[in-house]
Structure formats: C-alpha cells, structure tokens
Write an enzyme that holds these catalytic residues in place. Structure first.
Site, PDB file in Angstrom:
ATOM      1  N   GLU A 133      85.770  15.291  41.599  1.00  0.00           N
ATOM      2  CA  GLU A 133      85.474  13.727  41.317  1.00  0.00           C
ATOM      3  C   GLU A 133      85.025  13.054  42.606  1.00  0.00           C
ATOM      4  O   GLU A 133      85.839  12.761  43.614  1.00  0.00           O
ATOM      5  CB  GLU A 133      86.441  12.843  40.686  1.00  0.00           C
ATOM      6  CG  GLU A 133      87.136  13.322  39.161  1.00  0.00           C
ATOM      7  CD  GLU A 133      85.931  13.335  38.388  1.00  0.00           C
ATOM      8  OE1 GLU A 133      85.188  12.620  38.085  1.00  0.00           O
ATOM      9  OE2 GLU A 133      85.792  14.518  37.680  1.00  0.00           O
ATOM     10  N   LYS A 184     106.506  18.389  30.072  1.00  0.00           N
ATOM     11  CA  LYS A 184     105.146  18.112  29.829  1.00  0.00           C
ATOM     12  C   LYS A 184     104.569  16.970  29.040  1.00  0.00           C
ATOM     13  O   LYS A 184     103.504  16.972  28.388  1.00  0.00           O
ATOM     14  CB  LYS A 184     104.260  19.636  29.259  1.00  0.00           C
ATOM     15  CG  LYS A 184     104.607  20.694  29.667  1.00  0.00           C
ATOM     16  CD  LYS A 184     103.958  21.082  31.032  1.00  0.00           C
ATOM     17  CE  LYS A 184     104.821  22.099  32.026  1.00  0.00           C
ATOM     18  NZ  LYS A 184     103.977  23.386  31.865  1.00  0.00           N
ATOM     19  N   ASP A 196     102.143  23.670  38.919  1.00  0.00           N
ATOM     20  CA  ASP A 196     101.835  23.853  37.507  1.00  0.00           C
ATOM     21  C   ASP A 196     101.025  22.473  37.301  1.00  0.00           C
ATOM     22  O   ASP A 196     101.801  21.219  37.257  1.00  0.00           O
ATOM     23  CB  ASP A 196     103.091  23.976  36.787  1.00  0.00           C
ATOM     24  CG  ASP A 196     102.946  23.888  35.066  1.00  0.00           C
ATOM     25  OD1 ASP A 196     101.711  23.670  34.826  1.00  0.00           O
ATOM     26  OD2 ASP A 196     103.776  24.338  34.542  1.00  0.00           O
ATOM     27  N   HIS A 207      88.217 -15.470  46.867  1.00  0.00           N
ATOM     28  CA  HIS A 207      90.031 -15.455  46.826  1.00  0.00           C
ATOM     29  C   HIS A 207      90.560 -16.654  47.101  1.00  0.00           C
ATOM     30  O   HIS A 207      91.712 -16.843  46.575  1.00  0.00           O
ATOM     31  CB  HIS A 207      90.098 -14.384  47.871  1.00  0.00           C
ATOM     32  CG  HIS A 207      90.035 -14.916  49.218  1.00  0.00           C
ATOM     33  ND1 HIS A 207      88.803 -14.872  49.988  1.00  0.00           N
ATOM     34  CD2 HIS A 207      90.971 -15.802  50.131  1.00  0.00           C
ATOM     35  CE1 HIS A 207      88.785 -15.494  51.201  1.00  0.00           C
ATOM     36  NE2 HIS A 207      90.066 -15.886  51.406  1.00  0.00           N
TER      37      HIS A 207
END
Lengths: 403, 403, 403, 403
Positions: free
Chosen positions: D100, D230, D304, D395
């Site tokens: 990405e 998981k 993992d 802002h």
C-alpha cells in the site's frame, strides 16, 4: 410475618391450585379480592396494601390479566426543569417514581443547573418502531434475489402493512443477509403510540402479502430477533429504535462551580476516563446513569417499563470550548415511549402525563424531549458528584504538566 | 383535561416556582398534599389518584425525596410455577406489575408448561456487586507497578473496605490497564442487599487507604465507568454483575405439543435463526424478552427497576437431545436484586416479596431463582407463539431435505 | 548473529542517521542496496535474503516507499476446490502464503470434503466501500436539518463524488446522529478495486460540494471513524464493508464421516456450544478461524493484508436437516478485496491471481467467491478436528437422554 | 496473460487432478518446481516469480505444506524511531512489508515526530496466551460444582498442563458459566513464542487430567470458542490475549505544529468526534489504523499474520494537559507476537527480526514494544493528516464560542 411458600413440591407432585378467574367479568374489585384471598390461603400473606387502589378495575382489560391490586411506587417531584425543545417548551415539574433514595434529589440538582443556564435544548432527530421478520430460502442466491424483489415491491408491501393501521406508516425496510436467510427490519412511524403491537400486526400482514406474491412463497418467522425487542443492541445504537433524542447544554463555570463544585475542565478530563472505561467494558452507554431517570419517568407515566432495556442506551459527546464553556450532549438512541395506548390512560399514569402536558395525541415527541432533558440533568449531577467528592481536592494533578 | 405546561419560558425568564418543602418533616401526608396542590396550581393538573396511597409517608426517608404520592401499577397474578432450585423449592404464585396486556397471560402459559414438566431448575452460579474506581499515573509503567502493588496488598485493601460494612465481603479485584490509568473492579458479596451503595462506600474507603499507603499517593475517581452501573455491558455478560442465575428445563413433545402447538425440533430450528439474528444485531441478549418478566417482578417486589438495564442481559443455550427432548437454558448474567434494603420494605413491595417467601434476610438467592424461572417461562411462551402463529403451518419446509 | 540495536539513546541524544534516499530515482536496485548497506552499518544485520527479489523496483511507486527488498513468504498449494459460484465456477488450485504449519494441509482437507460433495456454493450478496465524514453544527437541530438537506440533494452530491472517478458509483449515504454532529457513511460501488482511496477522494469532493452549497457551510472531517477503516466493527457486520459473501454446503454423513471422522449431528451439537461461547465473548466471528484462510490468500494475491482486521468477521448459520444432512453456511460480512490496483499487479501477486483466473478487471467478485469457499473449507476441517480428537470417543453423551 | 480456470466442472464431474507430492521428501526445489509445472498445466499460469526464492526448502517443514515458492512482498524501511521501553531502548529502523503506497511514508513521518520528542514510551503490561476448553454437565448445578473443584485443584491442573512444555506456565483459569456448560479460559505465559500450539497441547493434557480425576468424568471440547483464536473479541479487549502493550507520548505544539500542521488542541477536539464514532459503530478499536503498522511488521518479521484479527484491537486514551501539551496513549490489548518458533526463523523474516535486535529467546517483549511504538507513530501521522487536510483551515470554528 414472612410467609412460607405453599407446598413443598416433588417433581411428581400435582401442581398447586389454579388462580381463580371469573368467567363473566374478570375485571372487578370482587374477583381481585378473591384472588388476594387465594394468595393468603396459599402463601399465608395477606395483600392488604396491594388491594388498596383508587380506580375501577374495569379500565384494565388490555393492560393486565389476573388483576389483584397495585404496586404503590412512591413518586417524588423534581424540577422545575426548563426545556427548550421543539415540542416541550417551558418549565416542567417532573414526577419520578422510584424507591431509590437520593435519586430525586440528585436529578433535582441537575435540573436546577440546566435551568439556571436558561434551559436544556432537546431535539428528536429520528423516530421509528421496528418489527423484523426473517424469510428462508434454499440458498443465499435465492435470498439475494428475494431482497431485490422486496426493494422493487416496496409500495405494495407498504400498502399491505398500512392497511392494518390508521396511524402506522412504513418508512424503510432494512435488509440483512445471513446464509440462506434474509432478515428484514421494517421501520414504521407510529405516532403517539410506542407501536410494538401496531408494527407486529402490520408486518404480519406485509409478510403474508409477500409470501402470497413472491414466486417462491417463502417461509418466514415474524421475528428473526433483530427487532431487537426488549433488548439492548448495537443495531439500535446505530439505526434507532423508538425515538432518537438528543439533549444539549453548554455549561458555564460561573454557574457550574458554585452549584456543583466542579469546573467544565474537570468534567471534561473525567469524561476521557469514563469514555475509555465504557469502551473497554463494551457498555451500552458511555454516559453515567440514564436508566435511573428514564425508569422513574416510565413508571410514573405509564410507559412499558421493560423498554428500559432498550431505552437506557446512550452516547455522550462533549467538547471544551475555547472560552472554557463545556458543551455536553447526550444522545438517547432508542427511547421507546408513548402518550397514547398501553398504560398511559390508567389513573395515576395519566395524571403524571397530564401534569407534563403530554397526555394523548401529539404528546409523544414532547415526552421524548422531556425524557432527554431529565436524563441530562441526572448526568450533570452524578458526574459532578463523583468528581467533587473524590477527586477535586487534587484536581490540579490530573491536568498535570509533568509527564 | 390536558394541562398546559406552566409558563412559556424564554431563556432569560426567571425559573418557575420552587417545589414546596417542609423543613421540619418533609415526609408527611400534609406536605405531600401541599406539593400536589402546588402541581395543580402550576400545571392545572390535579393529582387525585397519585394522592391515593395506603401507608404513612414516614417510612419513606431513604426511598424518595419530595414525595407527592404513588404510581399505582396494576399487578396480575401468574402461576403456579414449580421451581426446583436450591433456595426456591415448590409452587409459586408470581405477582407481576405491568401495564402491558397479555404479558401476565403469556407468562402464565409458560409457567404451566414448566410446571407440567415437574418444574424449572434454577441455580445461582455467581454473585457479586461491583464498584470500579480508576487510578491515574504518570505513565503506563507506574500504573503497572501499582497493579502489582494492589495484588500484593489485597488483604489490607479488603480490610479497609470491609471495615465500612457488616455484610459486604471483598472477593476479587479485577484490573484493567489503559494508557496511564489502572481501572480496578472491586467485586463484593453483599448478602441480601443489591449492594450498590454498600460497595460504593466500601470501595471509597479502600481507595482512600490505597491513596494514603501507596508510595505515589495516586489520584483516583470512584468510578471509571466499568462498574458498569445502570448500563448493560459485555463485561457484565462475561464477569457477572449481581447474580448469575440459570434456569433449565428439558421439554418433552408430549407436553409441549398439546400446550404450545409446537415441537422441540421446531423450536430448535427457530433458535438457530434467532441466535444468528442476535449475533449480527449485537444484542445484549440472544433470547426473547427477559426484560418483560424481570421488570414486572422488579416493580412488584420493590427492586431498583433501573437495574433492568443490566438485568435483562441473557444468553440462551439449547440442545435437541437424541430422544427428541429439548434442553433449554437461559443464563441471566447480571441480575441485580435484593430482599433487604432499598424499596423492599415498602408497603406493597414487602407484601409481594412475602407472598414469594423472600422478604428479608436470606431471601435474595431465592428471589433470583424465582426471577430466572419466571424468565424461562416467558421465553417458552413467546417463542412458541411466534412459531405456532407464523410458521408451524409450513414447518416441514424449514427442516427440508432438498437443498 | 543477533544484532544489537544501533545506539543506546538518551531522550536528549540526537536521533540516529536518516535513511538514504535517491532524489533522482528512489526505485532502483542500487538505492535499495544502499539502504540495505545502511541497515547493516546501523544495526549489524546484513539483509541478504531480503535483497533477493526477481522484479525491477521501478514497478513499485504507489506500492512502497524506501524499498529495501522483499519478505519471502512461503506459498503452499491447496486444492482442488470445486466452487459453484456465479463468477467462480470449476475446480481451483489455491495459493496460500503462510508460515504456520498444518494450515495448508488443514484447508486442503476441507477442500477435499467440499469438492467431494460436488462443490461449495458461493454468492456475493452485497458490495460497497465506505468513507464516513462527519459534519459539525451548533446544535442537534441544525444537524438534523442538515441530514434532511443531504437526502434532498443526493443527486448533486453523487455527481460531485463521481466526478472524481471513472469507476466509483455512490449508492447510499447512511446518516447517524450524535449530539450536534452528523456522521455520514458514503457507500460506493468500486468495481474491481478495493476502493479505499477512490472513495476517500470522491467523498472529499462531495464534502467540499456540500460545504460550499449548504447554507451553513458546515465544518467537516473526512473521517468520523465510522467507516471503520482497518478495524472490525458491528456496523460492518450489519451493513457490510467491501463484499458480503456467503459460502454454503450441505454435508452428508456418507462423505463426512469417512473423511473427517465426525457426523453432521456431532458438528451441530458442537456448534451450539461454540456459538454460545462466541456470544458471551463478544466475538467478531462466531465461526472458527476465517482469518487463517483469508490472510494466506491475501498475502499471496497482493491484497491489502491489513484488511484482515475487517475481513475476518463472519457469522455462521447452520441447520441439521430432517434427513440428517447438515446445512452449513458462513457469511463473510466485510471482505475487502481487489483484483486491480494496489498490490495486485506485482510480480508474484499477479501470478497468484492469474492462476485463479482473477487478475484484473472483472475478477473481484470471482475472487471474493473463492475467498469464501476457502474459508468454509477451513471451517469444516478445523471444526471436525476439534471434535474428532477430543470429543468423539464420548459423543454419545453430549446428545444424552438423561437430564 | 490471464489464465482460465481449469475445467468447467459440473457437480457430478470428477474433481480435477491432485497436487503432486513427493513421498520421499516433499521439501525440495524439485518438487516445488513440479508443482509449479502442475499449476501451469492445470491453469495456464506459469509461476516464474513465485519460483524465485533464496533459501533451501528443507527449512520449511513446520511452516508450510505443498510448497511451491514464495510471495515476494516489498519491504520499505522506516525510521529511525526512538523507543524508550523496558526492553526496546534506542533508535530503531523498522522493516515494513506492504503493497500500500504511502503507508511507509506516513509511518515514517510519525516516527520522526515521536523521535523529535525524545522517543515513545512503550510498556508491556500483561502477557498471556489462551486456550479455552468447555466442559459439559447434566445441569448448571453440577457445572458450578465443577467450577469450584477446578479452583480447588489448580495446582494439579497446572502440573498436568506444564508437564507438556518447558516454557509454558499456567497463570490463571478464568471460568464462565452458561447453562449446563462451564467454559474455562486457561491463561499461560509462553515466553518468546506466540504459544497457540503450546497452550493447546498443555490444555489438552490438563483437560484429560481433569476428565480422569473429576468424579463426573465430564466430556469436554478443547475449544468452546472463547479463546477467541483468530478473532477479535471484547474478552480480548478486557482480559488481554498475547501482549497488552501501551505506547505513550506527550506532544508539544512547538514540535507538532511545524511537522504536522496541527496543534494538540485540534487533535484533542477531533479525538472526541472519532471516539463517539467508534462507540456507535461498535468498533474493535477507537483509534485510527493500528492494523496497518502491525500487518506490515508482522509480514516482514515472520509473525502469524492472521493474528492481525486479534492484534489490531486498541483503545486510545488522551488528555490535553494544562500547559497545552497533548498526552496520547494507545493500548494494544491483544498483540500476538513471537521471536521464536513459527515463521521467525525463515530467511527474510529472521533478518528483519535481527535488524531490530529481536530474534530468538528474549526478544518477544522487545518486539511487542516496537510494535506499539510503530502503531502510535502511524496514529499521529494519519490523525494529523485528516485534520490538516480537511479541517484546519477552519479549525477556529470547531472550538467555537457561540453555541
């Protein structure tokens, strides 16, 4: 004084006697007294206070079965609470039915705070009641096709649903796909009724129309449990159940500090901590104790009190403004309330709705605004109390400059 | 008949009049009447029924402030319900306070089903009430060290907490780390009281002891919002709040089918669908409508009804047995109830507890078992009704053999 | 062999050296080698294997910055898996990139099971990508009015959004009210791209159009955090993010028992238990281990692997049919995948997509179906293994007849 | 170039050919090539790049089955990131494997911010891995008794569990009651391994000991799905899975403003909005995009990667200090990582762990601290970017003084 339970039963023993009923008219003072006598005979407990009520039982069909009397729940009077809503405008005195000491006093304190600020702003931003049937198919592909068919036939479905009710209007059908099922969530406008029964009946008619007209004539259950009736749920938090109503206030230290002993800045600091706590706890509500005010109003005003399960959910959103004022909002995402039908017309319940100017047609949105205003009053009071008692003495250290 | 709200208020207008109070004795029939007159003057609503009650207001300190009268909530009598618990044993008649028609009848039907099966098995498997302070540190490392210190000083902390109460016992302190904070969750046994106030007081004492004795003398707030008072939460579902109580029944088609018109197999099929619905909805309860039964019992029996927010959470777990019987359990994970203190001693409330044989010391576990049994009765009744009405005619198709 | 970290730093020490960059062309083998040398100099670790790759770095702009080489993640080959989808039809060999032993073997076993049943049915039932800006107002009333304005101007907003993209189509804008905020959730069809960047750009344009054209010219943030990018959420479970894709199989004991050593009935019994567990745990997924299969496919096929956060959410729904067959479905509610853009065109990633026949335009729905089929294969394998190992020897007792 | 899928299969057609295996040695370059040829024959896709790898396949048993080659995932180099942890101390260069674009650059920017503040403080506050068996009983009462028995026999159970492992230590067994089930959640210290397999084996031994020794010899399943392997879950957020690790920084406007274009006050304002969004969305993480950094580190370092499902969960807690500095923390509640076992010893993976000084025994806590520091770097960068781009120009209006 303490009664023993009736019969020591073994699994095989015959069940205890049946509750007496009057087949001619089961809603009289006589049959109620007969049942209380039955209780006394079976349990040794005489229900003297329970038998003390001031209305004729013949108003009760549709509200209760096997009537024996009443629970007398004390009502305290809080207020005045100034509300600047679209529907609720002015100073209100609030009837709160509870048995928890300090509750009325604490809400009262919060009401004074809000009133001294010129009143709490209350707005209903969404309003619909749900019934959520589920349709069953051979596979997910057929269920998806069904979903497209539902969208294409919205007008017919709405017509079928609305034929059952003068008031209910079908606004939207949400669709949720799981396996070979299609859950639908029918959203209705229900006027001044809470509407659970209305939407049940309307949705059944809609489902029967769908079953008859869809080529697959699919099976359905009237509820697939995503309505989610009498249960808090995230779908309520997101998509609203009943009224979504917001109360807002911008607190000034000049009023807050003398009344509550805390500043907006302290409240805002504490808010960060309570929000993080609510997040890790997986809480239905990241505010303080909305359930207290809602329940007290619900009991007093003839609401279906079991809806506290859904109605207590809330999201607080706050900002400390540049000038030090503290903007505080609470969004009740699933407030279920009514001013028509259900228990609203009973004796004390109607009086309480009337003293709020909410009884009957046209009152539901006003009542929802009042609920939200009351809730915010309670939030300000409890949150301040937690800080002022335990924390303020060392408040300079929370916003400390030495990390 | 409908009253107008008092004064059309502008933000700048002075607030409406204060509620009258009697500085000598604010718990008399006279001051209550004075306040009702005040309401009439302010709102135009005369509170006639509200003013009708059968007890002396001098019992009310600790239960209500600004007392004006009572909500008369109709009570229906359901049962008998046979319960085979550790504490509740025998056939019970159940007082249910509600204004929702069919509720009593529906629960009654379920009670008959359970009773004809020899009774519902009810078991309290856990029991503790929480208060969850949060301590603040410079950084996460200091907070972690504090956590270790808390573990090492558990006995001293328990002593400090328990010095404030004759009944409460500190069982466990859970710890949850976020940033430079340490949330603690104090779990207490509280006997027959619900115990929120008891644990608040005890935990404050514990926190003060901690603050005084820990080398860093850390700041704290008495609630970091993971208690999670008056709010449903996942932490309650996991770790219990109040009582964790389980009701179980193994239904036989020979009884179920004639009474309810459905089979265990059909109920089990439907269960899969309602569970999937509850899961995607993020529901607090994957069963049907526990809140209904709990609320009706809570109002009748003087419980803190706002606790419905926590108490309605439940998990249903079922299995279809090899012989076709249907094992059905519901686990109420956070049932908060009391038979001592709070509203339990009030006039009608005490009578209702007494007719269950639950009033006072030693009654809380029994009452919790009754609540669970009542809830399961309502589950069987509503779940069957949904199926028998909408679905049974084609039930052969849900369990179809042609995917 | 183990390297030391560079410099023992004190807070005041200057930071370590900057990573070398080539201002002319930062995507060459040379600068990658320079950076690896830099790592060796700084840390003592020579990145020999990392420097071993088979493509030219000049393809990498848009995929990585400061390129130094590659992670070589082992790929195992599973299958064949027969899929009966709308887009994926036939027998597939599945490339799975993982370092967890048994993962490929276990999925492979499940694939055999599904294939021997004639294949797994896979269906994409919804498909859209979100960006969720939030607009800010003075109060909830203004925010509500804004919401109505948004609904009324949907066509204009869609035009503004879609002007930024050839592919993206704005399908729906969800609205969520909190305090004086209005969260919008823009839902787009994004073709074969995952679309996060596409929808970000389109939504920014839409927001700018809204800000310019709404009378209040409200402030906004491009994300109010309900998108919910790179995070699991209940809103995804309900309303889908990316693809909602369902895999279904009806298992027969005649195939299941010899291959897996369990029966459908046993699996169904166990399912009740694992569902109750998932519910109390507040799990994102009431199935077994969808994340394993999805991650292995994502790494192999050039997906944005961080999307495992959203993509692993799932709901399993099952029924035991009258003939004993076991209907098993898994619904992936937020599978985010692409066959165009992102990492899909890189060297090994494209090869893996191509061997699935999914590379490029028109491949995304096919790839989503394959993901779902793979996931269900893994579910059947692991679930069976848990039972066959620990439980089957006494399986007659779970479905016991003696409660 | 795009391959077709192999055979158009009908449900009745024979499955496609089996993947070739070498019964003598299935971990050679030859059999890997044979399988790639097989893929080419079956799908028309030649896996040229996949076949390009730099290590001998004989290291792969325990990591992969049916090896065919590798996914080459580009690694970018970010840093230096100064970390002030207990285990990670100094300036680190971070290998991030992703496809990405902008991810590495964005994290790099955040790392610079943290480093210029003297470094990010990182602390592991909890550490255990779970396996959660469930035991089955006739009723809830028996299950409760079992729970008490488990508590009383903790030492024996721990001995049985720990006999299977040199490293794992049983720390605590959580108990969760549902119906007639008792879920146990075994919590182990697992050293430098992630430990899922270790705790599975140990817990099986423990369960077998329990089954043999408990008077009822109860049935069990090794996982009742509350582990929650998981899968994200609220139980992980509360009770930790893997490492609970916290990164903290106190940002100063003098550094923040020039680098990021925003102030701490602006970030804090925006935080309120993103927190409210995360709360209503039911998000696993009320921060921004932890999954991005974690995934990139996990792929590079042989973790993992499927554990991103659990590991991306986080809670952000922040305060604006009195001096205007901005305290920002992120708590990763379930970071699962290892520096020993699994994929950590593979070629590129080990190099990446070594350049962090984390490979092997003693590295896990250090690696966890690095993960947390990287995550916070990414949070600061993305959060600032959202504001600086869309919001800063106006802002002054968010913190406005005119409600």
């Amino acid at each position: 004084m303490t009664a023993e339970t009736p019969k020591s039963a073994s699994p095989a023993a015959p069940a205890a006697a049946k509750v007496p009923r009057d087949k001619q008219d089961d809603y009289t003072r006589e049959i109620a007294a007969t049942r209380r006598d039955f209780v006394a005979a079976q349990t040794g407990t005489r229900l003297e206070h329970v038998g003390h009520y001031s209305f004729s039982p013949d108003v009760l069909p549709g509200n209760i079965e096997n009537f024996i009397g009443v629970a007398q729940v004390p009502i305290g009077l809080a207020g005045p609470l100034r509300i600047n809503g679209e529907h609720a405008q002015g100073d209100f005195y609030i009837p709160m039915a509870t048995t928890e000491g300090t509750l009325v006093a604490s809400y009262n304190r919060g009401m004074r705070l809000l009133t001294e600020h010129g009143g709490v702003k209350c707005t209903v931003v969404d309003d619909h009641m749900q019934r959520s049937p589920v349709f069953m198919f051979d596979d997910a592909l057929a269920a998806r096709g069904f979903g497209e068919w539902i969208t294409a036939h919205h007008a017919d479905i709405a017509a079928a649903a609305e034929a059952t009710t003068r008031i209910g209007k079908l606004k939207r059908i949400g669709q949720y796909a799981v396996g070979n099922l299609r859950y639908l969530r029918f959203n209705y406008a229900t006027g001044d009724a809470a509407g659970q029964n209305m939407v049940g009946k309307a949705t059944l008619a809609a489902c029967q129309w769908i079953q008859a007209n869809h080529p697959l004539h699919p099976n359905f259950m009237l509820s697939g449990n995503i309505d989610t009736d009498k249960k808090h749920s995230q779908i309520n938090t997101l998509n609203t159940r009943g009224k979504r109503v917001i109360a807002e206030i911008t607190l000034k230290d000049s009023i807050l500090k003398p009344l509550m002993g805390v500043t907006g800045k302290q409240l805002f600091h504490a808010r960060q901590i309570s929000q993080a706590g609510a997040f890790i706890a997986g809480s239905a509500n990241n505010a303080a104790h909305a359930a207290n005010g809602i329940t007290a109003l619900f009991i007093a005003c003839g609401q279906d009190v079991a809806n506290v399960a859904e109605s207590h959910a809330a999201t607080t959103y706050c900002q400390l403004l540049d000038n030090g004022d503290y903007y505080w909002s609470i969004t009740l995402t699933s407030l279920i309330c009514a001013t028509y039908g259900g228990g609203t017309g009973l004796a004390t319940q109607r009086e309480c709705l009337e003293m709020l100017g909410c009884y009957g047609k046209g009152g539901a949105l006003k009542f929802a605004e009042i609920c939200a205003g009351v809730v915010l009053a309670g939030e300000t009071s409890l949150s301040s109390a937690i800080l002022a008692g335990d924390w303020v003495s060392s408040h300079d250290q929370l916003g400390r400059n030495r990390p």
